[in-house]
Motif scaffolding. Structure first.
Motif, PDB file in Angstrom:
ATOM      1  N   SER A  29     -30.663  26.357  -6.434  1.00 10.81           N
ATOM      2  CA  SER A  29     -30.903  27.736  -6.862  1.00 10.81           C
ATOM      3  C   SER A  29     -31.643  28.530  -5.788  1.00 10.81           C
ATOM      4  N   LEU A  30     -32.650  27.914  -5.187  1.00 13.30           N
ATOM      5  CA  LEU A  30     -33.433  28.600  -4.152  1.00 13.30           C
ATOM      6  C   LEU A  30     -32.607  28.823  -2.880  1.00 13.30           C
ATOM      7  N   ALA A  32     -29.434  29.207  -2.719  1.00 13.57           N
ATOM      8  CA  ALA A  32     -28.461  30.260  -3.003  1.00 13.57           C
ATOM      9  C   ALA A  32     -29.075  31.643  -2.826  1.00 13.57           C
ATOM     10  N   ARG A  33     -30.396  31.706  -2.928  1.00 13.82           N
ATOM     11  CA  ARG A  33     -31.104  32.976  -2.738  1.00 13.82           C
ATOM     12  C   ARG A  33     -31.566  33.158  -1.294  1.00 13.82           C
ATOM     13  N   TYR A  35     -33.522  30.937   0.574  1.00 15.13           N
ATOM     14  CA  TYR A  35     -34.755  30.272   0.982  1.00 15.13           C
ATOM     15  C   TYR A  35     -34.466  28.986   1.760  1.00 15.13           C
ATOM     16  N   ARG A 204     -37.128  27.059 -13.121  1.00 18.22           N
ATOM     17  CA  ARG A 204     -36.936  28.263 -12.288  1.00 18.22           C
ATOM     18  C   ARG A 204     -37.999  29.308 -12.586  1.00 18.22           C
ATOM     19  N   GLU A 208     -40.515  30.887  -9.963  1.00 13.17           N
ATOM     20  CA  GLU A 208     -40.556  32.334  -9.770  1.00 13.17           C
ATOM     21  C   GLU A 208     -41.975  32.861  -9.864  1.00 13.17           C
TER      22      GLU A 208
END
Length: 226
Positions: A29-30, A32-33, A35, A204, A208
């Motif tokens: 997930s990170l 994909a952003r 990071y 998540r 966050e």
């Protein structure tokens, strides 16, 4: 995308709690952003520590006693910190680690019956100032976790810790919860009996919240990782 200062997040809990799965889901997930993310584990994570991992989990060191095992875990952790974790944090990477110092506190300290002062000294030397910014503790009844772990290892022999008695695993569960209660700023407890997608969403949210803290003081030493 690298952060100005790296973030160190550890995943803790008993056997079969789903730490590894959730760590990799968060990493995906990170990334994909945008990071920069490093996933690692203990015991292990560096060349030297992986060599020690085999000795520990195979049970080869068990006959030498819990004190020797604790020293080996600390040696592996020290190598892991200095060779992998600290350099990554210096680069602004988010480091996600499956087990870290809290596992030593629980496995060697609480259920290993080692003196608190001995465990604390080993920890201080091994981590050398690198303390997690956030620790996510996956809480699960020991009966459920052990059943999961044994299904997972159906084709392999149980490791050094999976073979232990249910009472010991339940004692560890309570010890992790005690750690979370004693250090609420660093630790967050997640109900690991929930569906995996619900757990992933909660993880998540925890991440966050940490990212949104920005320049607020955190539990890890910025100087120690710089």
């Amino acid at each position: 995308m690298a952060l100005t200062k790296g973030l160190f997040v550890t995943f803790e809990g008993g056997e079969g709690a789903g730490k590894s799965t959730q760590m990799h889901l968060l990493a995906d997930s990170l990334r994909a952003r945008g990071y920069d993310v490093l996933t690692t584990r203990e015991p292990g994570g560096s060349v030297g520590a992986e060599a020690v991992r085999h000795v520990l989990l195979s049970g080869a060191a068990e006959s030498f006693g819990i004190r020797m095992e604790a020293i080996l875990f600390a040696a592996a952790r020290s190598d892991h910190v200095e060779e992998v974790i600290r350099p990554a944090l210096q680069k602004g990477t988010i480091v996600l680690c499956d087990r870290f110092m809290d596992s030593a506190r629980v496995y060697q300290g609480i259920t290993g019956n080692l003196e608190p002062a001995f465990v604390e000294t080993l920890e201080r030397v091994a981590v050398n100032g690198v303390i997690p910014d956030r620790t996510i503790i996956f809480d699960l009844p020991a009966t459920v976790g052990l059943e999961r772990a044994r299904r997972r290892a159906a084709s392999n022999s149980p490791d050094r810790f999976e073979k232990e008695q249910l009472e010991t695993h339940e004692k560890r569960r309570e010890a992790f919860l005690d750690i979370a209660e004693a250090d609420p700023r660093r630790c967050r407890v997640v109900d690991a009996a929930q569906p995996p997608d619900v757990i992933a969403a909660e993880v998540r949210e925890i991440m966050e919240s940490l990212l949104s803290e920005g320049d607020e003081p955190r539990s890890s030493n910025a100087e120690a990782a710089s």
